[in-house]
Design an enzyme around this catalytic site. Structure first.
Site, mmCIF file in Angstrom:
data_model
loop_
_atom_site.group_PDB
_atom_site.id
_atom_site.type_symbol
_atom_site.label_atom_id
_atom_site.label_comp_id
_atom_site.label_asym_id
_atom_site.label_seq_id
_atom_site.Cartn_x
_atom_site.Cartn_y
_atom_site.Cartn_z
ATOM 1 N N LYS A 142 0.774 -1.355 0.070
ATOM 2 C CA LYS A 142 -0.057 0.160 0.038
ATOM 3 C C LYS A 142 0.686 1.452 -0.017
ATOM 4 C CE LYS A 142 -2.468 -0.589 3.839
ATOM 5 N NZ LYS A 142 -1.778 -1.859 4.245
ATOM 6 N N ARG A 164 -9.519 1.463 9.299
ATOM 7 C CA ARG A 164 -9.044 0.121 9.676
ATOM 8 C C ARG A 164 -10.255 -0.356 10.386
ATOM 9 N NH1 ARG A 164 -3.148 0.884 8.992
ATOM 10 N NH2 ARG A 164 -2.021 -1.166 9.272
ATOM 11 N N ARG A 177 11.057 -6.447 4.881
ATOM 12 C CA ARG A 177 10.929 -5.137 4.712
ATOM 13 C C ARG A 177 11.954 -4.112 5.405
ATOM 14 N NH1 ARG A 177 4.841 -2.714 4.544
ATOM 15 N NH2 ARG A 177 4.761 -3.090 7.152
ATOM 16 N N ARG A 205 10.862 -2.317 11.192
ATOM 17 C CA ARG A 205 10.062 -1.780 12.106
ATOM 18 C C ARG A 205 9.813 -2.953 13.118
ATOM 19 N NH1 ARG A 205 5.158 0.294 8.438
ATOM 20 N NH2 ARG A 205 4.223 -1.011 9.839
ATOM 21 N N ARG A 247 -0.597 -8.989 13.202
ATOM 22 C CA ARG A 247 -1.137 -8.166 12.377
ATOM 23 C C ARG A 247 -2.151 -8.636 11.094
ATOM 24 N NH1 ARG A 247 3.968 -5.378 10.200
ATOM 25 N NH2 ARG A 247 2.436 -4.012 9.105
HETATM 26 P P1 AMP Z 1 1.173 0.954 8.964
HETATM 27 O O1 AMP Z 1 2.263 1.580 8.405
HETATM 28 O O2 AMP Z 1 -0.160 1.296 8.216
HETATM 29 O O3 AMP Z 1 1.245 -0.781 8.880
HETATM 30 O O4 AMP Z 1 0.620 1.147 10.439
HETATM 31 C C1 AMP Z 1 1.485 0.666 11.644
HETATM 32 C C2 AMP Z 1 0.745 0.421 12.788
HETATM 33 O O5 AMP Z 1 -0.071 1.675 13.230
HETATM 34 C C3 AMP Z 1 -0.383 -0.732 12.609
HETATM 35 O O6 AMP Z 1 -0.125 -1.945 12.806
HETATM 36 C C4 AMP Z 1 -1.209 -0.160 13.887
HETATM 37 O O7 AMP Z 1 -0.733 -0.483 15.176
HETATM 38 C C5 AMP Z 1 -1.270 1.478 13.832
HETATM 39 N N1 AMP Z 1 -2.212 2.057 12.834
HETATM 40 C C6 AMP Z 1 -1.974 2.428 11.342
HETATM 41 N N2 AMP Z 1 -3.198 2.882 11.046
HETATM 42 C C7 AMP Z 1 -4.120 2.567 11.880
HETATM 43 C C8 AMP Z 1 -5.429 2.842 12.049
HETATM 44 N N3 AMP Z 1 -6.159 3.339 10.883
HETATM 45 N N4 AMP Z 1 -6.026 2.255 13.286
HETATM 46 C C9 AMP Z 1 -5.461 1.881 13.914
HETATM 47 N N5 AMP Z 1 -4.314 1.592 14.216
HETATM 48 C C10 AMP Z 1 -3.483 1.861 13.137
#
Ligand code: AMP
Length: 225
Positions: free
Chosen positions: A17, A92, A131, A164, A175
């Site tokens: 994404k 989400r 990653r 990360r 996740r």
């Molecule tokens: P991402 O970089 O989009 O994979 O997000 C990393 C982490 O941030 C996720 O695994 C969640 O812990 C948190 N996170 C990001 N976006 C959201 C969201 N819209 N709702 C809840 N947690 C989020």
């Protein structure tokens, strides 16, 4: 001039994404709002929001809606009235989708499209384990073990690459499970409204991007934004 498309990008963790959002942002001149990047920024700045969010992020869990919704909708509210945007990683949960819907209705700027990038689970696990993210420009890289340099550097800006905490194997499984349980149902919200399109996220980055451009109806000249 900025584009005017309003798009939400969906996909399981590791679907690419972020990469597709960057490409679409550049090609279509849109604002890019990534909830994950916003949290990582807060964490880097040592804010209270960042500290609270990191407790959930490190475990691979969703940050509670009460912390996410205000942060992301605040970013949307800061955009110019005619500015298009890509939401990456938000909404989400069903509650987030409803809050977004209400906020965009108030601005008379409903979402144009929800785009799902789908990738089989075995491929996700393989990708996430390799990653690495650039500390400077946030660009994601996929490194096979043979490509490790010490320290690994970003091919765009030479910034330092890091893995990360939530890309470690135990967090990856959590996740993916969280995505299936909490985020996959959000797709129905957009499907019911006739806004959901899906592309395969398997293949070369540019190939996937071409699929996105086609499905967005932007591959003929003069249709952008
Ligand atoms: P991402 O970089 O989009 O994979 O997000 C990393 C982490 O941030 C996720 O695994 C969640 O812990 C948190 N996170 C990001 N976006 C959201 C969201 N819209 N709702 C809840 N947690 C989020």
């Amino acid at each position: 001039m900025s584009g005017s498309l309003r798009l939400a990008l969906f996909g399981p963790p590791g679907a690419g994404k972020g990469t597709q959002a960057q490409l679409l942002k550049d090609k279509l001149n849109l604002a890019h709002i990534s909830s994950g990047d916003l949290f990582r920024h807060h964490l880097g700045e040592g804010t209270e929001l960042g500290t609270r969010a990191s407790e959930f992020m490190n475990k691979g869990l969703l940050v509670p809606d009460g912390l996410v919704i205000g942060m992301v909708l605040g970013e949307v509210a800061g955009l110019g009235q005619d500015s298009g945007f890509i939401l990456d990683g938000f909404p989400r949960t069903r509650e987030q989708a409803e809050a977004l819907d209400t906020a965009l209705k108030v601005r008379s700027q409903p979402l144009d499209l929800a785009l799902l990038v789908s990738v089989p689970e075995a491929e996700l696990v393989r990708r996430l384990g390799g990653r690495f993210i650039c500390r400077e420009c946030q660009a994601p890289h996929n490194l096979e073990e043979s490509q490790f340099t010490s320290p690994p550097r970003c091919e765009r800006c030479s910034g330092e690459l890091y893995q990360r905490d939530d890309d470690r194997p135990d967090a990856i499984q959590v996740r993916i499970g969280v995505y299936q349980k909490q985020t996959a149902p959000v797709l129905d919200f957009y499907r019911e409204r006739g806004l959901l399109k899906e592309i395969s996220g398997v293949g070369a980055v540019e190939e996937i991007n071409a699929r996105a451009i086609t499905v967005l109806g932007l591959d003929s000249p003069g249709q952008v934004g």
